[in-house]
Design a protein around this motif. Structure first.
Motif, short mmCIF file in Angstrom:
data_model
loop_
_atom_site.label_atom_id
_atom_site.label_comp_id
_atom_site.label_asym_id
_atom_site.label_seq_id
_atom_site.Cartn_x
_atom_site.Cartn_y
_atom_site.Cartn_z
N ASN A 567 -0.32 26.69 23.80
CA ASN A 567 0.92 27.02 23.07
C ASN A 567 0.61 27.35 21.61
O ASN A 567 1.21 28.26 21.04
CB ASN A 567 1.91 25.87 23.16
CG ASN A 567 2.65 25.89 24.49
OD1 ASN A 567 2.80 26.95 25.11
ND2 ASN A 567 3.07 24.72 24.96
N ARG A 568 -0.34 26.60 21.02
CA ARG A 568 -0.73 26.93 19.63
C ARG A 568 -1.37 28.31 19.59
O ARG A 568 -1.14 29.10 18.69
CB ARG A 568 -1.70 25.87 19.10
CG ARG A 568 -0.98 24.70 18.43
CD ARG A 568 -1.96 23.91 17.56
NE ARG A 568 -3.09 23.39 18.30
CZ ARG A 568 -3.07 22.26 19.02
NH1 ARG A 568 -1.97 21.53 19.08
NH2 ARG A 568 -4.14 21.85 19.67
N LEU A 569 -2.17 28.62 20.61
CA LEU A 569 -2.82 29.93 20.65
C LEU A 569 -1.75 31.04 20.73
O LEU A 569 -1.85 32.06 20.05
CB LEU A 569 -3.78 30.02 21.85
CG LEU A 569 -4.44 31.37 22.10
CD1 LEU A 569 -5.18 31.88 20.86
CD2 LEU A 569 -5.44 31.30 23.27
N ALA A 570 -0.72 30.80 21.54
CA ALA A 570 0.36 31.80 21.66
C ALA A 570 1.00 32.04 20.29
O ALA A 570 1.22 33.19 19.88
CB ALA A 570 1.40 31.33 22.66
N ASP A 571 1.26 30.96 19.57
CA ASP A 571 1.88 31.11 18.24
C ASP A 571 0.95 31.86 17.29
O ASP A 571 1.39 32.71 16.50
CB ASP A 571 2.21 29.74 17.65
CG ASP A 571 3.31 29.03 18.45
OD1 ASP A 571 3.95 29.71 19.30
OD2 ASP A 571 3.51 27.82 18.25
N LEU A 572 -0.34 31.55 17.39
CA LEU A 572 -1.31 32.24 16.51
C LEU A 572 -1.39 33.73 16.84
O LEU A 572 -1.50 34.58 15.96
CB LEU A 572 -2.69 31.60 16.65
CG LEU A 572 -2.88 30.28 15.89
CD1 LEU A 572 -4.17 29.59 16.32
CD2 LEU A 572 -2.90 30.53 14.38
N LEU A 573 -1.33 34.03 18.14
CA LEU A 573 -1.37 35.46 18.53
C LEU A 573 -0.18 36.19 17.92
O LEU A 573 -0.30 37.31 17.43
CB LEU A 573 -1.32 35.60 20.06
CG LEU A 573 -2.56 35.16 20.85
CD1 LEU A 573 -2.23 35.07 22.35
CD2 LEU A 573 -3.72 36.14 20.63
N GLU A 601 2.13 40.27 26.25
CA GLU A 601 1.72 39.76 27.55
C GLU A 601 0.72 38.61 27.40
O GLU A 601 0.78 37.62 28.13
CB GLU A 601 1.12 40.90 28.39
CG GLU A 601 0.98 40.52 29.85
CD GLU A 601 0.52 41.70 30.71
OE1 GLU A 601 0.64 42.85 30.27
OE2 GLU A 601 0.03 41.43 31.82
N ALA A 602 -0.17 38.75 26.41
CA ALA A 602 -1.14 37.67 26.17
C ALA A 602 -0.40 36.39 25.76
O ALA A 602 -0.71 35.29 26.23
CB ALA A 602 -2.13 38.10 25.09
N VAL A 603 0.59 36.55 24.90
CA VAL A 603 1.39 35.39 24.45
C VAL A 603 2.08 34.76 25.65
O VAL A 603 2.07 33.53 25.84
CB VAL A 603 2.43 35.85 23.39
CG1 VAL A 603 3.42 34.74 23.08
CG2 VAL A 603 1.72 36.33 22.12
N ASP A 604 2.70 35.60 26.48
CA ASP A 604 3.41 35.09 27.66
C ASP A 604 2.46 34.35 28.61
O ASP A 604 2.80 33.31 29.16
CB ASP A 604 4.11 36.22 28.42
CG ASP A 604 5.40 36.65 27.74
OD1 ASP A 604 6.00 35.81 27.03
OD2 ASP A 604 5.81 37.81 27.92
#
Ligand code: FAD
Length: 703
Positions: A567-573, A601-604
């Motif tokens: 989830n942190r990675l998604a926010d960073l993306l 799509e990467a975030v999702d």
């Protein structure tokens, strides 16, 4: 001092995706009726309802749509069939489509349910159709009825679609349509002819439609005393009528509109620009303004435009049209509609992850907006109003507000609203124009689907009128009361695009690339150089050894903690979206919209796998039949190799990495040889998000 047209224009944009309650508040105030006005409206509306009901006893399409509501499996099957059938080029595919759409639904339950013979016959056709395409008696019936050559079902479905089309289309050619307007059923009405066809895909299509409009203007202009007019869809005239191509399509479309308008002006024919998708509104205003300011059209009062009341921007658009009329010394012909693209607009905003909707989400809010706009139009000095609606309550309110004036017109669609205006036209001196589509069935589809959606939606007035379960009191309830009851809030079933998947996960954030200002900023951002962290990749054997030794520690980390990393990675993306899009454009040669989809799509993927892991990987207590404790646990399998293709260098690269990591595996990730930079950038963000360096190893290189 700013030009009034420019100041009116400046007030349009801020409302594009503004919150619903604050947009509605001033509209509610304007649409409110005094007690005695409300009495007059109800009296008038009851009279109109009587006329409508009397006229609609044989409206078979209405009854058909009542029987096959869009909420039922059968209704949806028919709509998807209608949407695609007429454009299927070959018989075999048409048969497959019919089998696919008619196969599973329960047609038998509709047998003999409708009062209309035609509806019941159609139902029999569908029951038979299912028998032929379904498994029940495949082959036997087919053989029996295909003797005539073309299989019966295909012929019947084709005929039904064409029949439905004919209900909504005035004629196959402009001459046929003009002639039909002289039939007794249209006595006292004028027409606005629309040459079917929209969203041209090629220059050749656009040229064909342009010539069709020229032909229509010439045919109508041959007898201007009849008072007919022509409606034009800008999307039919240009294959790239889109924000990204505004620099070329706006001037080209302006020139075409001016040409058509000059021809119309010379023949004393009115020309109205239809309103289309919300994303095209600002471009359409530029084009209309260019025509209004063309000196060769000075003094011509025949230029018209449609305004959609479901749009949050409707009222300022009307103020702009009035200011433009004043500034160019003309009366603008303005048609007020509620709007025909509601379902699509809602879906597009959701799919694109945009901040809010461009239109209202409750039906009464659109009704209130319509009334507020109608009041503005009746008062505007440089607008001649045309009120297009099939809603008796809306019509009754306008009649009440208009008082003795007849200097405006009502409009209805051909095939709809029969009975609503006849008395008003023939006995009370009101004007009414019929919007009359012209064309063959090849160009009919998009239009037909909008009409089927409009007639079939349970929120629509014509649908409710035919529904015995909806009382007259409900039908005539004041929309202002309904909006106030709900506090002007968004419909609870239509969440903001960002909340679409809540509570499971947040939707990835989109960018409104149809907004010219946003597009300019993005184009600038993606042209900047952006590179991933050098030295982050290692050689293959080091990568494998490191990932192997990291496995024990990484797999022992609780699922919840691993999911939190994703989830942190998604926010960073999302925070690094401009840089990632820039690399996707420069390294992978993605277009801007594709680069945006890539990041989204990467975030999702990250949020989706985090949510699924939290749910699916929890230890499960199993039954212990002899008193023992049995627990099902899922564990990682070891080191995974994740090899990504070049065409989805971030989404597929990270998707498989995220899935492997969150399930407790360690990963050696290898991007395609063409796209190492975006992988380096993504892996650096993954480390920043808390994923152990040993658990994710990047190797780059050849095939
Ligand atoms: P009603 O049943 O009172 O209203 C139905 C409308 O309410 C829907 O079409 C939708 O706009 C709105 N609505 C439905 N559900 C919701 C919801 N949950 N939240 C918010 N709003 C909702 N349409 C165009 O877009 N562009 C045009 O240029 C255009 N030209 C037209 C010309 C004519 C002469 C006519 C009659 C119609 C035209 N239309 C055009 C179509 C028009 O938008 C629809 O016919 C109209 O919306 C139906 O409204 P109504 O008052 O007849 O029915």
């Amino acid at each position: 001092m700013a030009n009034p047209v420019d100041s009116a224009r400046a007030s349009i944009r801020p409302l594009f995706r503004a919150p619903e309650p604050e947009t509605l508040a001033p509209l509610v105030a304007a649409a409110q009726l005094q007690a005695e006005e409300r009495q007059g409206v109800i009296h008038q509306a009851r009279g109109l309802l009587g006329e409508l009901r009397a006229a609609q006893t044989d409206g078979w399409v209405n009854q058909f749509l009542q029987e096959y509501r869009l909420g039922t499996e059968e209704g949806t099957a028919l709509l998807s069939l209608a949407e695609a059938f007429l454009r299927v080029p070959d018989a075999d595919t048409a048969d497959l489509l019919i089998a696919d759409k008619l196969g599973d639904a329960n047609w038998r339950s509709h047998k003999g349910q409708s009062a209309s013979l035609l509806v019941n016959s159609a139902t029999w056709g569908l029951v038979l159709g299912k028998a032929m395409v379904g498994d029940e008696s495949r082959g036997v019936l087919r053989k029996l009825v295909s003797r005539a050559g073309e299989p019966f079902v295909r012929q019947a479905v084709g005929a039904a679609m064409r029949l439905m089309g004919q209900v909504f289309v005035m004629g196959r050619t402009i001459d046929e349509a003009i002639k039909r307007m002289d039939a007794s059923e249209n006595k006292g009405f004028t027409a606005s002819f629309d040459m079917l066809g929209e969203a041209a895909r090629t220059r050749a299509d656009a040229e064909r439609y342009f010539e069709a409009y020229q032909g229509a203007i010439a045919a109508v202009g041959a007898n201007p005393a009849r008072g007919h007019s022509v409606s034009v869809k800008l999307s039919a005239l240009h294959p790239r009528y889109e924000t990204a191509k505004a620099a070329t399509c706006v001037p080209e479309l302006s020139a075409m509109l001016v040409d058509l308008a000059r021809q119309a002006a010379s023949l004393n024919v009115q020309l109205t620009v239809d309103a289309e998708e919300a994303a095209r509104l600002e471009m359409s205003l530029d084009i209309i303004e260019a025509a209004a300011r063309d000196p060769r059209l000075n003094g011509w009062d025949g230029l018209g435009m449609a305004v959609q009341a479901y749009s949050k921007r409707a009222r300022p658009v009307l103020a702009w049209a009035d200011a433009l009329g004043s500034d160019t010394g003309r009366i603008m012909q303005v048609r007020l509609v509620k709007g025909a693209y509601w379902d699509s607009e809602i879906k597009w905003a959701q799919e694109r992850g945009l901040s809010d909707y461009p239109l209202f989400t409750r039906k009464p809010s659109t009704d209130v907006s319509y009334l507020a706009c109608a009041k503005d139009m009746l008062r505007a000095a440089h607008i001649r109003p045309a009120f297009a609606t099939h809603n008796a309550l809306t019509v009754a309110t306008i009649v009440e507000w208009a008082g003795h004036t007849r200097d405006f017109e009502f409009q209805r669609l051909h095939g709809m609203g029969q009975g609503l205006f006849e008395k008003l036209v023939q006995a009370e001196g009101y004007h009414c124009r019929i919007y009359a589509p012209v064309g063959g069935h090849r160009d009919l589809l998009a239009y037909l689907v909008r009409r089927l959606l409009e007639n079939g939606a349970n929120s629509s007035f014509v649908h409710q009128l035919a529904d015995e379960e909806v009382s007259e009191e409900e039908l005539l309830a004041d929309p202002v009361d309904k909006v106030m009851e709900a506090g002007g809030t968004r419909h609870p079933s239509i969440r903001l695009p960002s909340d679409l998947f809540m509570p499971e996960r947040r939707n990835s954030e989109g960018l409104d690339l149809e907004d010219a200002a946003v597009l300019t900023d993005v184009a600038r951002a993606v042209s900047l150089k952006s590179v991933g962290s050098a030295g982050i990749d290692v050689d293959v054997s080091t990568a494998i050894t490191t990932a192997q030794s990291a496995y024990a520690e990484w797999s022992a980390i609780p699922v919840d903690t691993r999911a939190a990393c994703l989830n942190r990675l998604a926010d960073l993306l999302e925070a690094h979206r401009p840089q990632l899009m820039a690399i996707a454009v420069q390294e992978a040669k993605k277009t801007i919209p594709d680069a945006l989809s890539e990041v989204r799509e990467a975030v999702d993927f990250c949020r989706y796998y985090a949510a699924r892991a939290r749910e699916d990987l929890l230890p499960v207590e199993l039954p212990g039949p002899t008193g023992e404790r049995n627990v099902l646990r899922h564990e990682g399998r070891g080191v995974w190799a994740a090899i990504a293709p070049w065409n989805f260098p971030l989404a597929i690269f990270l998707g498989q990495v995220a899935a492997a990591l969150v399930t407790g595996n360690t990963v050696v990730a290898k991007p395609a040889p063409q796209t190492p930079e975006i992988a380096r950038y993504a892996v650096a963000l993954a480390y920043e998000a808390g994923i152990h360096k040993g658990a994710l190893q990047l190797v780059t290189g050849g095939g």
